[in-house]
Design a protein around this motif. Structure first.
Motif, PDB file in Angstrom:
ATOM      1  N   HIS A  86      80.861   9.629  37.281  1.00 20.21           N
ATOM      2  CA  HIS A  86      82.032  10.446  37.590  1.00 20.21           C
ATOM      3  C   HIS A  86      82.239  10.775  39.069  1.00 20.21           C
ATOM      4  CE1 HIS A  86      82.776  11.055  33.333  1.00 20.21           C
ATOM      5  NE2 HIS A  86      81.490  11.328  33.196  1.00 20.21           N
ATOM      6  N   GLY A  87      81.252  10.550  39.913  1.00 22.95           N
ATOM      7  CA  GLY A  87      81.409  10.837  41.336  1.00 22.95           C
ATOM      8  C   GLY A  87      81.428  12.321  41.639  1.00 22.95           C
ATOM      9  N   LYS A  88      82.197  12.694  42.649  1.00 27.29           N
ATOM     10  CA  LYS A  88      82.227  14.077  43.114  1.00 27.29           C
ATOM     11  C   LYS A  88      83.145  14.980  42.284  1.00 27.29           C
ATOM     12  CE  LYS A  88      82.898  16.822  47.302  1.00 27.29           C
ATOM     13  NZ  LYS A  88      82.018  17.869  46.822  1.00 27.29           N
ATOM     14  N   ILE A  89      84.094  14.407  41.589  1.00 27.93           N
ATOM     15  CA  ILE A  89      85.068  15.189  40.807  1.00 27.93           C
ATOM     16  C   ILE A  89      84.498  15.506  39.427  1.00 27.93           C
ATOM     17  CG2 ILE A  89      87.428  15.281  39.894  1.00 27.93           C
ATOM     18  CD1 ILE A  89      87.291  15.027  42.955  1.00 27.93           C
ATOM     19  N   CYS A  90      84.459  16.775  39.076  1.00 27.51           N
ATOM     20  CA  CYS A  90      83.930  17.211  37.786  1.00 27.51           C
ATOM     21  C   CYS A  90      84.800  16.659  36.651  1.00 27.51           C
ATOM     22  CB  CYS A  90      83.885  18.736  37.718  1.00 27.51           C
ATOM     23  SG  CYS A  90      83.341  19.366  36.109  1.00 27.51           S
ATOM     24  N   PRO A  91      84.190  15.963  35.681  1.00 28.71           N
ATOM     25  CA  PRO A  91      84.963  15.418  34.564  1.00 28.71           C
ATOM     26  C   PRO A  91      85.427  16.493  33.568  1.00 28.71           C
ATOM     27  CG  PRO A  91      82.645  15.021  34.202  1.00 28.71           C
ATOM     28  CD  PRO A  91      82.771  15.624  35.576  1.00 28.71           C
ATOM     29  N   TYR A  92      84.864  17.683  33.651  1.00 28.08           N
ATOM     30  CA  TYR A  92      85.221  18.750  32.720  1.00 28.08           C
ATOM     31  C   TYR A  92      86.413  19.573  33.195  1.00 28.08           C
ATOM     32  CZ  TYR A  92      80.652  17.567  30.856  1.00 28.08           C
ATOM     33  OH  TYR A  92      79.582  16.889  30.343  1.00 28.08           O
ATOM     34  N   CYS A  93      86.430  19.912  34.506  1.00 27.25           N
ATOM     35  CA  CYS A  93      87.489  20.804  34.988  1.00 27.25           C
ATOM     36  C   CYS A  93      88.277  20.234  36.167  1.00 27.25           C
ATOM     37  CB  CYS A  93      86.900  22.172  35.358  1.00 27.25           C
ATOM     38  SG  CYS A  93      85.876  22.167  36.844  1.00 27.25           S
ATOM     39  N   GLY A  94      87.865  19.069  36.687  1.00 26.16           N
ATOM     40  CA  GLY A  94      88.584  18.439  37.792  1.00 26.16           C
ATOM     41  C   GLY A  94      88.267  19.027  39.161  1.00 26.16           C
ATOM     42  N   SER A  95      87.313  19.910  39.245  1.00 24.86           N
ATOM     43  CA  SER A  95      86.959  20.558  40.504  1.00 24.86           C
ATOM     44  C   SER A  95      86.232  19.608  41.456  1.00 24.86           C
ATOM     45  CB  SER A  95      86.056  21.764  40.221  1.00 24.86           C
ATOM     46  OG  SER A  95      85.579  22.313  41.430  1.00 24.86           O
ATOM     47  N   GLU A  96      86.425  19.844  42.738  1.00 20.16           N
ATOM     48  CA  GLU A  96      85.674  19.128  43.771  1.00 20.16           C
ATOM     49  C   GLU A  96      84.542  19.992  44.318  1.00 20.16           C
ATOM     50  OE1 GLU A  96      88.051  17.347  46.840  1.00 20.16           O
ATOM     51  OE2 GLU A  96      89.543  16.654  45.417  1.00 20.16           O
ATOM     52  N   HIS A  97      84.357  21.176  43.775  1.00 16.08           N
ATOM     53  CA  HIS A  97      83.295  22.086  44.221  1.00 16.08           C
ATOM     54  C   HIS A  97      82.009  21.754  43.467  1.00 16.08           C
ATOM     55  CE1 HIS A  97      86.977  24.652  44.986  1.00 16.08           C
ATOM     56  NE2 HIS A  97      86.509  24.308  46.181  1.00 16.08           N
ATOM     57  N   THR A  98      81.426  20.633  43.848  1.00 15.60           N
ATOM     58  CA  THR A  98      80.253  20.110  43.167  1.00 15.60           C
ATOM     59  C   THR A  98      79.172  19.775  44.184  1.00 15.60           C
ATOM     60  OG1 THR A  98      81.074  17.846  43.283  1.00 15.60           O
ATOM     61  CG2 THR A  98      81.681  19.116  41.319  1.00 15.60           C
ATOM     62  N   TYR A  99      77.937  19.683  43.689  1.00 16.78           N
ATOM     63  CA  TYR A  99      76.856  19.214  44.545  1.00 16.78           C
ATOM     64  C   TYR A  99      75.795  18.507  43.705  1.00 16.78           C
ATOM     65  CZ  TYR A  99      74.499  23.593  43.175  1.00 16.78           C
ATOM     66  OH  TYR A  99      73.941  24.632  42.471  1.00 16.78           O
TER      67      TYR A  99
END
Length: 114
Positions: A86-99
């Motif tokens: 899925h990369g950097k984009i959260c597959p659950y909520c579409g957020s880019e606030h991931t690490y």
């Protein structure tokens, strides 16, 4: 090819540990290799085979690689997911606030000695 440098780093560390424990020969080293660590397993294996012949402590020592899956954490929905898929984009909520939680490391997991 930074895999050769990684190989030397691992062997240097293991030589110190072996000296501290009066070990004269290492038979097998198990290494955990993160899925997104940028270390290419086949290159690392080739470097290990070449370098092991040059150092008596590692003569004919086997290198076993175990892959650690890359896992990312989303700060917004607080879920984890597979990074590679899925990369950097959260597959659950579409957020880019991931690490990245794991998957970028390499660890010496186990050493088998004589």
């Amino acid at each position: 090819m930074h895999e050769l440098g990684v190989t030397f780093h691992i062997m240097d560390h293991l030589e110190k540990v072996a000296a501290e424990n009066k070990v004269t020969h290492i038979r097998k080293v198990t290494l955990e290799l993160g899925e997104v660590s940028t270390v290419i397993g086949s290159y690392l294996q080739n470097c290990w085979t070449w370098a092991a012949k040059k150092r008596p402590l590692f003569n004919e020592a086997e290198l076993v690689l175990e892959t650690l899956p890359a896992v990312t954490y989303c700060e917004d929905c607080q879920k984890t997911y597979p990074t590679v898929e899925h990369g950097k984009i959260c597959p659950y909520c579409g957020s880019e606030h991931t690490y990245l939680l794991q998957g970028n490391e390499f660890n010496i997991k186990e050493i088998e000695v004589e």
